[in-house]
Design a protein around this motif. Sequence first.
Motif, PDB file in Angstrom:
ATOM      1  N   LEU A   4       0.841  -1.206   0.000  1.00  0.00           N
ATOM      2  CA  LEU A   4       0.000   0.000   0.000  1.00  0.00           C
ATOM      3  C   LEU A   4       0.867   1.244   0.000  1.00  0.00           C
ATOM      4  N   CYS A   5       0.495   2.214  -0.810  1.00  0.00           N
ATOM      5  CA  CYS A   5       1.096   3.549  -0.772  1.00  0.00           C
ATOM      6  C   CYS A   5       0.003   4.552  -0.402  1.00  0.00           C
ATOM      7  N   ILE A   6       0.256   5.334   0.626  1.00  0.00           N
ATOM      8  CA  ILE A   6      -0.669   6.398   1.028  1.00  0.00           C
ATOM      9  C   ILE A   6      -0.048   7.727   0.615  1.00  0.00           C
ATOM     10  N   PHE A   7      -0.798   8.491  -0.172  1.00  0.00           N
ATOM     11  CA  PHE A   7      -0.291   9.736  -0.735  1.00  0.00           C
ATOM     12  C   PHE A   7      -0.982  10.950  -0.115  1.00  0.00           C
ATOM     13  N   ASP A   8      -0.192  11.958   0.196  1.00  0.00           N
ATOM     14  CA  ASP A   8      -0.739  13.292   0.389  1.00  0.00           C
ATOM     15  C   ASP A   8      -1.276  13.759  -0.966  1.00  0.00           C
ATOM     16  N   LEU A   9      -2.123  14.781  -0.956  1.00  0.00           N
ATOM     17  CA  LEU A   9      -2.727  15.236  -2.214  1.00  0.00           C
ATOM     18  C   LEU A   9      -2.042  16.485  -2.769  1.00  0.00           C
ATOM     19  N   LYS A 106      -1.982  -1.374  -3.613  1.00  0.00           N
ATOM     20  CA  LYS A 106      -3.125  -0.531  -3.308  1.00  0.00           C
ATOM     21  C   LYS A 106      -2.662   0.911  -3.098  1.00  0.00           C
ATOM     22  N   MET A 107      -3.574   1.859  -3.340  1.00  0.00           N
ATOM     23  CA  MET A 107      -3.229   3.275  -3.220  1.00  0.00           C
ATOM     24  C   MET A 107      -4.339   4.025  -2.497  1.00  0.00           C
ATOM     25  N   ALA A 108      -3.923   4.949  -1.643  1.00  0.00           N
ATOM     26  CA  ALA A 108      -4.881   5.772  -0.900  1.00  0.00           C
ATOM     27  C   ALA A 108      -4.434   7.217  -0.927  1.00  0.00           C
ATOM     28  N   ILE A 109      -5.396   8.099  -0.802  1.00  0.00           N
ATOM     29  CA  ILE A 109      -5.148   9.540  -0.674  1.00  0.00           C
ATOM     30  C   ILE A 109      -5.564   9.972   0.721  1.00  0.00           C
ATOM     31  N   LEU A 110      -4.709  10.761   1.385  1.00  0.00           N
ATOM     32  CA  LEU A 110      -5.058  11.355   2.672  1.00  0.00           C
ATOM     33  C   LEU A 110      -4.656  12.824   2.649  1.00  0.00           C
ATOM     34  N   SER A 111      -5.642  13.695   2.784  1.00  0.00           N
ATOM     35  CA  SER A 111      -5.411  15.135   2.675  1.00  0.00           C
ATOM     36  C   SER A 111      -6.016  15.880   3.848  1.00  0.00           C
ATOM     37  N   ASN A 112      -5.441  17.042   4.156  1.00  0.00           N
ATOM     38  CA  ASN A 112      -6.046  17.957   5.117  1.00  0.00           C
ATOM     39  C   ASN A 112      -7.061  18.876   4.448  1.00  0.00           C
ATOM     40  N   LYS A 113      -7.218  18.731   3.127  1.00  0.00           N
ATOM     41  CA  LYS A 113      -8.269  19.440   2.410  1.00  0.00           C
ATOM     42  C   LYS A 113      -9.615  18.851   2.839  1.00  0.00           C
ATOM     43  N   PRO A 114     -10.688  19.641   2.884  1.00  0.00           N
ATOM     44  CA  PRO A 114     -11.998  19.079   3.253  1.00  0.00           C
ATOM     45  C   PRO A 114     -12.334  17.829   2.457  1.00  0.00           C
ATOM     46  N   GLN A 160      -0.401  -3.758   7.150  1.00  0.00           N
ATOM     47  CA  GLN A 160       0.416  -3.463   8.312  1.00  0.00           C
ATOM     48  C   GLN A 160       1.348  -2.285   7.995  1.00  0.00           C
ATOM     49  N   PRO A 161       1.759  -1.519   9.010  1.00  0.00           N
ATOM     50  CA  PRO A 161       2.612  -0.354   8.753  1.00  0.00           C
ATOM     51  C   PRO A 161       3.863  -0.667   7.940  1.00  0.00           C
ATOM     52  N   GLU A 162       4.503  -1.778   8.216  1.00  0.00           N
ATOM     53  CA  GLU A 162       5.737  -2.115   7.515  1.00  0.00           C
ATOM     54  C   GLU A 162       5.501  -2.500   6.063  1.00  0.00           C
ATOM     55  N   GLU A 163       4.242  -2.693   5.679  1.00  0.00           N
ATOM     56  CA  GLU A 163       3.907  -3.034   4.300  1.00  0.00           C
ATOM     57  C   GLU A 163       3.512  -1.808   3.479  1.00  0.00           C
ATOM     58  N   CYS A 164       3.673  -0.637   4.065  1.00  0.00           N
ATOM     59  CA  CYS A 164       3.174   0.597   3.438  1.00  0.00           C
ATOM     60  C   CYS A 164       4.275   1.628   3.269  1.00  0.00           C
ATOM     61  N   LEU A 165       3.999   2.573   2.389  1.00  0.00           N
ATOM     62  CA  LEU A 165       4.811   3.782   2.264  1.00  0.00           C
ATOM     63  C   LEU A 165       3.891   4.975   2.413  1.00  0.00           C
ATOM     64  N   TYR A 166       4.375   5.980   3.142  1.00  0.00           N
ATOM     65  CA  TYR A 166       3.640   7.248   3.200  1.00  0.00           C
ATOM     66  C   TYR A 166       4.419   8.260   2.371  1.00  0.00           C
ATOM     67  N   VAL A 167       3.754   8.851   1.392  1.00  0.00           N
ATOM     68  CA  VAL A 167       4.407   9.724   0.415  1.00  0.00           C
ATOM     69  C   VAL A 167       3.846  11.134   0.523  1.00  0.00           C
ATOM     70  N   GLY A 168       4.713  12.122   0.735  1.00  0.00           N
ATOM     71  CA  GLY A 168       4.246  13.498   0.859  1.00  0.00           C
ATOM     72  C   GLY A 168       5.342  14.507   0.601  1.00  0.00           C
ATOM     73  N   ASP A 169       4.948  15.781   0.603  1.00  0.00           N
ATOM     74  CA  ASP A 169       5.885  16.846   0.213  1.00  0.00           C
ATOM     75  C   ASP A 169       6.227  17.817   1.331  1.00  0.00           C
ATOM     76  N   THR A 170       5.726  17.598   2.542  1.00  0.00           N
ATOM     77  CA  THR A 170       5.997  18.530   3.645  1.00  0.00           C
ATOM     78  C   THR A 170       6.473  17.786   4.885  1.00  0.00           C
ATOM     79  N   PRO A 183       7.202   3.718   6.905  1.00  0.00           N
ATOM     80  CA  PRO A 183       8.327   4.295   6.172  1.00  0.00           C
ATOM     81  C   PRO A 183       7.826   5.495   5.366  1.00  0.00           C
ATOM     82  N   THR A 184       8.645   6.533   5.260  1.00  0.00           N
ATOM     83  CA  THR A 184       8.207   7.768   4.605  1.00  0.00           C
ATOM     84  C   THR A 184       9.072   8.114   3.404  1.00  0.00           C
ATOM     85  N   VAL A 185       8.399   8.613   2.372  1.00  0.00           N
ATOM     86  CA  VAL A 185       9.070   9.073   1.157  1.00  0.00           C
ATOM     87  C   VAL A 185       8.724  10.542   0.960  1.00  0.00           C
ATOM     88  N   GLY A 186       9.733  11.397   0.987  1.00  0.00           N
ATOM     89  CA  GLY A 186       9.519  12.820   0.750  1.00  0.00           C
ATOM     90  C   GLY A 186       9.751  13.170  -0.702  1.00  0.00           C
TER      91      GLY A 186
END
Length: 218
Positions: A4-9, A106-114, A160-170, A183-186
């Motif tokens: 799974l990759c979780i992306f900021d928007l 799998k891919m997910a989006i997580l944003s602080n936008k409404p 599980q957390p170890e099966e994922c990447l969190y991808v963002g720009d901040t 694990p995080t990818v900037g």
Amino acid sequence: MTKLCIFDLDGTVLDTVKTIAYYGNYALSKHGIEPIEVKEYNYFAGNGAVNLIKRALRFRNALTDEVFEKVFADYNTAYNANTSYLTAPFDGIKETLDALKARGIKMAILSNKPHFATCGVITELFGEGYFNCVYGQREGVPIKPDPTAVLGILQELDAQPEECLYVGDTGTDMKTGKNAGLPTVGVTWGFRGKEELLEGGADVIIDEPRQLLDCITI
């Protein structure tokens, strides 16, 4: 193995700084406050619309409770009417996302936008169901860097957390991933730069979307 990759928007998947600046300056100008250069909005965005407008007003030494309420309301009204105006995916993002899907990730989006705006712009630009789940700011769920929403996504998508990447720009994104144990990818093509990403705890920093494919473990 990456499942799974979780992306900021904003600033990660979508180039939205011109959109945010356009509506921010519209709301400021409506109340006689001088517009602000687009590049400054790179540092205003990232923690939700409330903080965005407060930072813009503080930049112009115009922050009072009364002014904030008016500018914030006008920003939301204008932005919510057309969330995708001037917005587009970053070059190379769609191809990279397609490659991830082809690998069964799998891919997910997580944003602080409404939430409604997050879902709306994703559906318009990527189509219904392109991502496995899409979440914006929702009532009762703390905004990033609180890990609550990330942990909810993990549960929903059975990862599980170890099966994922969190991808963002901040730095906020990096802290979000770390707070959830991921694990995080900037990425450097968004709102902020390498220094902030490192300070936020980025495990890896990439300069082009296609480099994300090298971060995937099999």
